[in-house]
Scaffold this motif. Sequence first.
Motif, mmCIF file in Angstrom:
data_model
loop_
_atom_site.group_PDB
_atom_site.id
_atom_site.type_symbol
_atom_site.label_atom_id
_atom_site.label_comp_id
_atom_site.label_asym_id
_atom_site.label_seq_id
_atom_site.Cartn_x
_atom_site.Cartn_y
_atom_site.Cartn_z
ATOM 1 N N MET A 87 0.837 -1.192 0.000
ATOM 2 C CA MET A 87 0.000 0.000 0.000
ATOM 3 C C MET A 87 0.876 1.248 0.000
ATOM 4 N N TYR A 88 0.396 2.271 -0.718
ATOM 5 C CA TYR A 88 1.132 3.525 -0.853
ATOM 6 C C TYR A 88 0.206 4.703 -0.558
ATOM 7 N N ARG A 89 0.795 5.825 -0.173
ATOM 8 C CA ARG A 89 0.105 7.113 -0.106
ATOM 9 C C ARG A 89 0.807 8.094 -1.029
ATOM 10 N N ALA A 90 0.006 8.939 -1.661
ATOM 11 C CA ALA A 90 0.578 9.905 -2.598
ATOM 12 C C ALA A 90 -0.216 11.196 -2.578
ATOM 13 N N LEU A 91 0.453 12.276 -2.904
ATOM 14 C CA LEU A 91 -0.189 13.539 -3.225
ATOM 15 C C LEU A 91 -0.026 13.751 -4.718
ATOM 16 N N GLN A 160 1.532 5.496 -14.249
ATOM 17 C CA GLN A 160 0.090 5.339 -14.418
ATOM 18 C C GLN A 160 -0.676 6.575 -13.971
ATOM 19 N N LEU A 161 -0.282 7.156 -12.840
ATOM 20 C CA LEU A 161 -0.979 8.353 -12.373
ATOM 21 C C LEU A 161 -0.746 9.528 -13.323
ATOM 22 N N ALA A 162 0.465 9.644 -13.840
ATOM 23 C CA ALA A 162 0.729 10.704 -14.813
ATOM 24 C C ALA A 162 -0.085 10.493 -16.086
ATOM 25 N N PHE A 163 -0.263 9.253 -16.505
ATOM 26 C CA PHE A 163 -0.984 8.946 -17.729
ATOM 27 C C PHE A 163 -2.438 9.400 -17.663
ATOM 28 N N ILE A 164 -3.050 9.337 -16.459
ATOM 29 C CA ILE A 164 -4.440 9.781 -16.314
ATOM 30 C C ILE A 164 -4.537 11.268 -15.971
ATOM 31 N N GLY A 165 -3.399 11.961 -16.042
ATOM 32 C CA GLY A 165 -3.412 13.408 -15.845
ATOM 33 C C GLY A 165 -3.209 13.880 -14.428
ATOM 34 N N HIS A 166 -2.706 12.990 -13.554
ATOM 35 C CA HIS A 166 -2.506 13.360 -12.151
ATOM 36 C C HIS A 166 -1.112 12.944 -11.688
ATOM 37 N N PRO A 167 -0.069 13.630 -12.188
ATOM 38 C CA PRO A 167 1.286 13.273 -11.753
ATOM 39 C C PRO A 167 1.477 13.522 -10.263
ATOM 40 N N ILE A 168 2.340 12.724 -9.677
ATOM 41 C CA ILE A 168 2.669 12.895 -8.258
ATOM 42 C C ILE A 168 3.406 14.214 -8.076
ATOM 43 N N LEU A 169 3.061 14.930 -7.024
ATOM 44 C CA LEU A 169 3.706 16.214 -6.754
ATOM 45 C C LEU A 169 5.214 16.036 -6.624
ATOM 46 N N GLY A 170 5.938 16.876 -7.317
ATOM 47 C CA GLY A 170 7.388 16.815 -7.306
ATOM 48 C C GLY A 170 7.988 15.930 -8.366
ATOM 49 N N ASP A 171 7.153 15.121 -9.041
ATOM 50 C CA ASP A 171 7.674 14.163 -10.022
ATOM 51 C C ASP A 171 7.780 14.821 -11.401
ATOM 52 N N VAL A 172 8.779 15.680 -11.540
ATOM 53 C CA VAL A 172 8.968 16.443 -12.776
ATOM 54 C C VAL A 172 9.197 15.519 -13.966
ATOM 55 N N LEU A 173 9.827 14.373 -13.747
ATOM 56 C CA LEU A 173 10.079 13.417 -14.826
ATOM 57 C C LEU A 173 8.788 12.997 -15.507
ATOM 58 N N TYR A 174 7.695 12.947 -14.738
ATOM 59 C CA TYR A 174 6.405 12.507 -15.285
ATOM 60 C C TYR A 174 5.384 13.643 -15.377
ATOM 61 N N GLY A 175 5.877 14.855 -15.451
ATOM 62 C CA GLY A 175 4.993 15.956 -15.794
ATOM 63 C C GLY A 175 4.493 16.829 -14.678
ATOM 64 N N SER A 176 4.969 16.638 -13.453
ATOM 65 C CA SER A 176 4.551 17.532 -12.377
ATOM 66 C C SER A 176 5.017 18.949 -12.675
ATOM 67 N N THR A 177 4.122 19.910 -12.509
ATOM 68 C CA THR A 177 4.483 21.308 -12.730
ATOM 69 C C THR A 177 4.985 21.967 -11.452
ATOM 70 N N GLN A 178 5.079 21.177 -10.389
ATOM 71 C CA GLN A 178 5.658 21.652 -9.141
ATOM 72 C C GLN A 178 6.779 20.711 -8.749
ATOM 73 N N MET A 179 7.824 21.238 -8.189
ATOM 74 C CA MET A 179 8.933 20.413 -7.738
ATOM 75 C C MET A 179 9.185 20.672 -6.258
ATOM 76 N N LEU A 181 11.609 21.109 -2.899
ATOM 77 C CA LEU A 181 12.853 21.832 -2.681
ATOM 78 C C LEU A 181 14.055 20.901 -2.672
ATOM 79 N N ASN A 182 13.825 19.608 -2.350
ATOM 80 C CA ASN A 182 14.941 18.657 -2.319
ATOM 81 C C ASN A 182 14.812 17.572 -3.386
ATOM 82 N N ASN A 183 14.015 17.833 -4.428
ATOM 83 C CA ASN A 183 13.919 16.956 -5.601
ATOM 84 C C ASN A 183 13.492 15.531 -5.270
ATOM 85 N N VAL A 184 12.557 15.388 -4.336
ATOM 86 C CA VAL A 184 11.947 14.094 -4.073
ATOM 87 C C VAL A 184 10.460 14.196 -4.396
ATOM 88 N N ILE A 185 9.742 13.084 -4.352
ATOM 89 C CA ILE A 185 8.340 13.107 -4.748
ATOM 90 C C ILE A 185 7.439 12.658 -3.597
#
Length: 222
Positions: A87-91, A160-179, A181-185
């Motif tokens: 199980m995972y949690r994500a923003l 998968q989350l990026a594919f449906i238009g909801h990239p994980i916050l901080g995940d610039v590799l998969y399209g997040s428009t926010q990063m 401060l320490n380049n983690v997701i």
Amino acid sequence: MPSILFENPQYFIVDKEHGLNSEPDRHDHANLMDWLKRQRPDIYKRWGPHPLHRLDRPVAGLLIVAKNLRAHRTLQRLFENRRITKMYRALVQGLVHPSEGELHHYHIKDPKNFKAIISENPAQGALLVGLSYRVIRHFNEITELDLRLHTGRYHQIRAQLAFIGHPILGDVLYGSTQMTLNNVIALRAYKLGFYCPFEKRKMVFEYLPSEFYESWSFKPCL
């Protein structure tokens, strides 16, 4: 800092922090196995710990680490037979609807670009992947998700989350428009459950820091 949450003669349950590799790499990044070696050098004098699975460097969470070859072989069969609940949690960016569901896609690893390619259609070399999600809450155009992984492929949740238009916050590799401060997701593997063949009982391990989601600081990508 990482921490050992549980230990028996066969394996560890270890919490890996964001920004730490699961294993050594050719770039000599800081990694969990070197940390564990410093904590428990006695184990390394024999076969040495080996993780049964891995988490990407920007991801935090729980890992099973075998202490010996017998434990590794036994526990590996649980993974191969999909007998371990993860199980995972994500923003994620945006407001996810409906409030719960399943995602099934085709997955191809793209090692040249260090990414996973997701599609709704089968292709040569593609593998079917799946996960379930449940919305915990919405706030400020962000959704907190609870995720259950059905398969474990390279960057699967992120892609998968990026594919449906909801990239994980901080995940610039998969399209997040926010990063961050320490380049983690904003993704944590917080729960593992399985029937332990050594303990002869169901084992459930869970760790989700209460301050985890209050501690994220984001900035727009330039």
